[in-house]
Design a protein around this motif. Structure first.
Motif, mmCIF file in Angstrom:
data_model
loop_
_atom_site.group_PDB
_atom_site.id
_atom_site.type_symbol
_atom_site.label_atom_id
_atom_site.label_comp_id
_atom_site.label_asym_id
_atom_site.label_seq_id
_atom_site.Cartn_x
_atom_site.Cartn_y
_atom_site.Cartn_z
ATOM 1 N N ALA A 165 1.178 -2.720 2.035
ATOM 2 C CA ALA A 165 -0.348 -3.369 2.094
ATOM 3 C C ALA A 165 -1.474 -2.680 2.005
ATOM 4 C CB ALA A 165 -0.882 -4.262 2.781
ATOM 5 N N LEU A 166 -1.233 -1.643 2.496
ATOM 6 C CA LEU A 166 -2.191 -0.207 1.755
ATOM 7 C C LEU A 166 -2.500 0.732 1.288
ATOM 8 C CD1 LEU A 166 -2.650 0.787 6.409
ATOM 9 C CD2 LEU A 166 -4.103 -0.640 4.770
ATOM 10 N N GLU B 226 -1.240 -1.679 -3.846
ATOM 11 C CA GLU B 226 -0.942 -2.462 -3.214
ATOM 12 C C GLU B 226 1.049 -2.687 -4.040
ATOM 13 O OE1 GLU B 226 -3.030 -5.785 -1.821
ATOM 14 O OE2 GLU B 226 -4.781 -4.515 -1.085
ATOM 15 N N ASP C 127 -2.172 2.419 -2.873
ATOM 16 C CA ASP C 127 -3.203 2.350 -3.577
ATOM 17 C C ASP C 127 -2.424 2.409 -4.842
ATOM 18 O OD1 ASP C 127 -5.532 2.004 -5.424
ATOM 19 O OD2 ASP C 127 -6.326 4.041 -4.969
ATOM 20 N N SER D 179 1.397 -3.526 -7.493
ATOM 21 C CA SER D 179 2.161 -1.858 -8.336
ATOM 22 C C SER D 179 3.854 -3.087 -9.526
ATOM 23 C CB SER D 179 2.910 -1.330 -7.181
ATOM 24 O OG SER D 179 4.170 -2.509 -6.339
ATOM 25 N N ASP E 123 8.447 -4.374 3.011
ATOM 26 C CA ASP E 123 6.972 -4.714 3.419
ATOM 27 C C ASP E 123 6.605 -4.365 5.041
ATOM 28 O OD1 ASP E 123 4.531 -5.789 3.096
ATOM 29 O OD2 ASP E 123 4.839 -8.071 3.633
ATOM 30 N N ARG F 208 3.160 -7.615 -4.830
ATOM 31 C CA ARG F 208 0.847 -6.728 -5.771
ATOM 32 C C ARG F 208 1.003 -6.324 -6.511
ATOM 33 N NH1 ARG F 208 2.885 -5.841 0.548
ATOM 34 N NH2 ARG F 208 2.507 -7.416 1.812
#
Length: 344
Positions: free
Chosen positions: A289-290, A294, A292, A337, A284, A335
């Motif tokens: 978090a950035l 996430e 694509d 993914s 993490d 998230r």
């Protein structure tokens, strides 16, 4: 200017004490244990230090105290944000107690790490922080013979006797793998760093196999691809999985950098995440978090681990007792993914 004149021009501890209107003992405490001195006094002393250009004679201090007030740390790489975040907190905490960090990077080379450990000890490091348990027994015997306290970080294994401040890599990845399997995934692959001499990566791979066994699945079904850490290597590993095991529905990566590489390769190949394949990471770091989409990953408390590791080493230097190991909790960050397994 002669050597005698140079020596006379060099400001002394007594000069600082005189200018700050305090005792030399107070100046010494300000420089070595600033938390033991009041704010106003500390600011007055540091102002005098800066005005005079005073620098402590650490060689003389070390001879007198039999300590250098330096802590050594050997990390696998300086290119991974995982270690940067934890070491920053480690250094900050050491600084609050008047300690200096001596840092070396082994590039995941066991022989180089051994050389660096010996070099740090030769340079007078009072204690050492090492990453993970895996190293030759001779190294630990060397450190014990020299009386250098050693703390393990980034790992916690209840079966190990060496003191650690870290987290259970195997249990953390097992928990994430359970969530992956709960989404209907059976054909799971793992992209990992080389597991030889890396108990962190090895534990994470074993955690996936543990979850497969718990679910009544064959752990041998997990395709393992070992590769050095990197976005580019993560891309190549993803392509290898797709070529050799096209039925794979989830790829679990042992860190976020490899996972981001896998996401890039999926995009280039026209593979949708998570509709066609799910991808997970570990650590993490900010890039998770950035990404694509996430990245689903395991959050590791790197800064808390660094801070607590520094406190534990300071305690052993002050009290000559290193104490028990400390396990820190991890947390799954769910998230975009990770999604349900695609229909056959």
């Amino acid at each position: 200017m002669s050597q005698n004149e140079v020596e006379k021009s060099v400001p002394t501890l007594a000069d600082v004490a005189s200018l700050a209107n305090v005792s030399t003992a107070t100046v010494s405490r300000c420089l070595n244990s600033p938390d033991r001195v009041g704010k106003d006094t500390r600011e007055r002393v540091m102002k005098a230090v800066n005005e005079l250009g005073y620098a402590p004679n650490f060689g003389a201090q070390a001879l007198a105290a039999r300590q250098t007030n330096t802590i050594g740390a050997v990390i696998p790489t300086m290119e991974n944000a995982v270690f940067a975040r934890g070491l920053q907190a480690f250094q900050e905490e050491l600084g609050r107690h008047g300690k200096t960090l001596l840092l070396a990077s082994s590039a995941y080379d066991a022989e180089l790490e051994e050389q660096q450990i010996r070099a740090l000890v030769a340079r007078g490091a009072d204690a050492l922080l090492l990453i993970g348990y895996d190293r030759e027994p001779e190294i630990y015997r060397f450190l014990e013979k020299r009386g250098v306290p050693t703390l393990i970080a980034w790992s916690f294994n209840p079966a190990e006797t060496r003191t650690a401040v870290g987290f259970d890599n195997r249990a953390a990845m097992r928990a994430l793998a359970r969530d992956v399997i709960a989404q209907g995934h059976r054909n799971i692959a793992c992209i990992t760093a080389p597991t030889r001499s890396n108990d962190r990566a090895r534990g994470r791979v074993e955690g996936i196999r543990d979850a497969k066994i718990e679910a009544g699945q064959d752990p041998a079904e997990v395709m393992i691809v070992e590769t050095p850490y990197g976005i580019g290597t993560g891309e190549e590993a993803f392509r290898q999985v797709m070529a050799q095991a096209p039925d794979t529905t989830a790829i679990m990566c042992v860190n976020d950098v490899l996972a981001v590489g896998a996401l890039r390769a999926a995009r280039a190949l026209g593979v949708r995440v998570p509709e066609d394949i799910s991808v997970t990471g570990f650590d993490d770091i900010e890039i998770a978090a950035l990404a694509d989409p996430e990245l689903t990953t395991v959050h590791v408390p790197h800064r808390e681990m660094g801070r607590r590791a520094a406190q534990r080493l300071i305690e052993v230097l002050q009290n000559n007792v290193i104490g028990q190991s400390k396990e820190l909790p991890t947390e799954i960050k769910m998230r975009q993914s990770l999604g349900p397994a695609r229909k056959a």
